[in-house]
Design an enzyme around this catalytic site. Structure first.
Site, PDB file in Angstrom:
ATOM      1  N   ASN A 135     -31.477 104.562  84.481  1.00 55.95           N
ATOM      2  CA  ASN A 135     -31.452 106.021  84.409  1.00 55.95           C
ATOM      3  C   ASN A 135     -32.748 106.567  84.997  1.00 55.95           C
ATOM      4  O   ASN A 135     -33.588 105.818  85.477  1.00 55.95           O
ATOM      5  CB  ASN A 135     -31.242 106.490  82.965  1.00 55.95           C
ATOM      6  CG  ASN A 135     -32.312 105.943  82.030  1.00 55.95           C
ATOM      7  OD1 ASN A 135     -33.480 106.226  82.177  1.00 55.95           O
ATOM      8  ND2 ASN A 135     -31.878 105.125  81.055  1.00 55.95           N
ATOM      9  N   LYS A 148     -25.806  87.287  94.015  1.00 58.19           N
ATOM     10  CA  LYS A 148     -25.579  88.626  94.528  1.00 58.19           C
ATOM     11  C   LYS A 148     -24.105  88.809  94.863  1.00 58.19           C
ATOM     12  O   LYS A 148     -23.491  87.984  95.551  1.00 58.19           O
ATOM     13  CB  LYS A 148     -26.431  88.862  95.789  1.00 58.19           C
ATOM     14  CG  LYS A 148     -26.231  90.242  96.388  1.00 58.19           C
ATOM     15  CD  LYS A 148     -27.056  90.425  97.649  1.00 58.19           C
ATOM     16  CE  LYS A 148     -26.773  91.790  98.268  1.00 58.19           C
ATOM     17  NZ  LYS A 148     -27.515  91.992  99.527  1.00 58.19           N
TER      18      LYS A 148
END
Length: 415
Positions: free
Chosen positions: A223, A301
């Protein structure tokens, strides 16, 4: 990024004494907050720190000699005394305080302090016996009657081996007092001329910043929290004498001087660290903890491919505030939560207070147009079982100072 001190000019008078070395850290903190710092050194100060060290940090000429023809032509003592927004004397020795109290002016520092039309903030530093001597107490009374501000001194061990009031306030404490002055608030409750600090002997645990919940080794859920409010609370807790533990998610902020930093990344790590640091007298949960995490983060990944978008299944993170507030053992005397809302701020904060079981909620509006997340200012509502106290918009450090003083009053001095 603008701060409370951006564009402000501080004239720092460095007096004699072993505490003069702390003036270097104070300069660094002031420059970090984008203040302009010009320094005057007394002859005694030069026995403890060098002009070169001070000049290297201020990036300005250091002034020492009242009768320097060059200095008087470039910037005389009258101009020095009036060109700054605030004069700070750190350390303020007993000798320098006596000169100020009685209007003596036989060197550049005392002459400048006598000639100024600006506010003066003193950070006294001296042996405990000197601080407690009736002459020093009289001088302090005269200076306060003249409107001179003070921060500290603190209790502590002296260079001479004695213990008691007389130790200069820490640079972070002096910085907080300077910022409080420019923010228009009262000075922090630090020292107050007696060496007492309301959170001395108390342990304060603070969480700050965001958490990063990994998706794979290079991506994460996070955030926009900058951590500034939590870090400001840590600075304020240190200034009031607390043993301060700062449990922080990933941020780009300097560690508050005097605070013990415990870096974490995820919500699970934050909860584990918080529980390991209990018991505490006050626990403040200012961190913006991610509500969810990826249930099974990838060890490699994730790549684009024919398989389409990855299926990211989310799991709920532990509720750190609720866990501590409702703990049957080691519950802090005061548990404070933060509510970052974008609508119905006070109503949602009241509901959160009841649901979590904490003592206070500090609620703020983090809508994009408010600039709170990542910004320097905040508007908060202090929500408790007895009501709501709404504060005006303030610098985050002023918010922190007021909050910590409120919390100190609520738990009282350590017996």
């Amino acid at each position: 990024m603008l701060t409370t001190l951006s564009g402000r000019s501080v004239l720092l008078v460095i007096g004699g004494g072993i505490a003069a070395y702390k003036s270097l850290e104070l300069i660094r903190l002031l420059k970090q907050r984008q203040a302009k710092v010009t320094a005057i050194m007394t002859k005694a100060a030069s026995e403890f720190v060098t002009e070169l060290s001070v000049a290297s940090l201020t990036k300005e000429k250091v002034y020492t000699d009242l009768f320097s023809l060059t200095d008087e032509v470039e910037m005389g003592h009258i101009e020095l005394s009036r060109s700054a927004d605030l004069l700070v004397v750190a350390p303020a020795s007993a000798d320098l305080m006596a000169k100020m109290a009685h209007g003596l002016a036989n060197d550049l520092a005392s002459t400048t302090l006598l000639a100024t039309d600006k506010k003066i903030l003193l950070a006294p530093a001296m042996n405990v016996r000197m601080w407690q001597h009736p002459a020093t107490r009289r001088n302090l009374g005269l200076l306060k009657a003249d409107g001179v501000l003070t921060v500290g001194p603190n209790d502590g061990e002296m260079a001479c081996g004695e213990y008691g009031p007389g130790r200069m306030a820490e640079p972070a404490e002096i910085l907080a007092a300077i910022e409080a002055y420019f923010a228009g608030g009262a000075l922090p409750l630090m020292g107050a001329g007696t060496g007492s600090r309301p959170l001395a002997g108390r342990k304060v645990l603070i969480t700050a910043g965001p958490t990063h919940e990994p998706i794979d080794p290079v991506r994460y859920i996070a955030n926009r929290s900058s951590g500034r409010q939590g870090y400001a609370l840590a600075e304020a807790a240190v200034a009031l004498g607390a043993e301060t533990i700062l449990v922080s998610g990933p941020v780009h902020l300097p560690i508050p001087p005097g605070a013990q930093m415990m870096p974490v990344e995820t919500a699970a790590e934050m909860l584990k660290t918080v529980e390991a640091e209990l018991p505490a007298d006050i626990a403040i949960f200012a961190a913006a903890v991610a509500d969810w995490r990826v249930a099974a983060a990838s060890g490699e990944k994730l790549k684009k491919g024919a398989g389409g978008l990855p299926d990211l299944k989310l799991a709920e993170n532990p509720d750190i505030l609720k866990t501590v507030a409702q703990a049957k053992s080691k519950r802090p005397k005061l548990v404070v939560g933060f509510a970052a809302e974008t609508q119905n701020v006070v109503e949602n904060a009241k509901a959160k207070l009841a649901k979590k079981g904490c003592d206070l909620i500090v609620a703020n509006d983090v809508s994009a147009d408010k600039g709170v997340m990542g910004g320097e200012r905040n508007t908060v509502h202090l929500v408790s079982a007895t009501g709501v106290e709404s504060w005006p918009e303030l610098d985050k450090r002023e918010v922190a100072r007021r909050l910590m003083e409120d919390f100190a009053r609520r738990i009282g001095a350590k017996a």
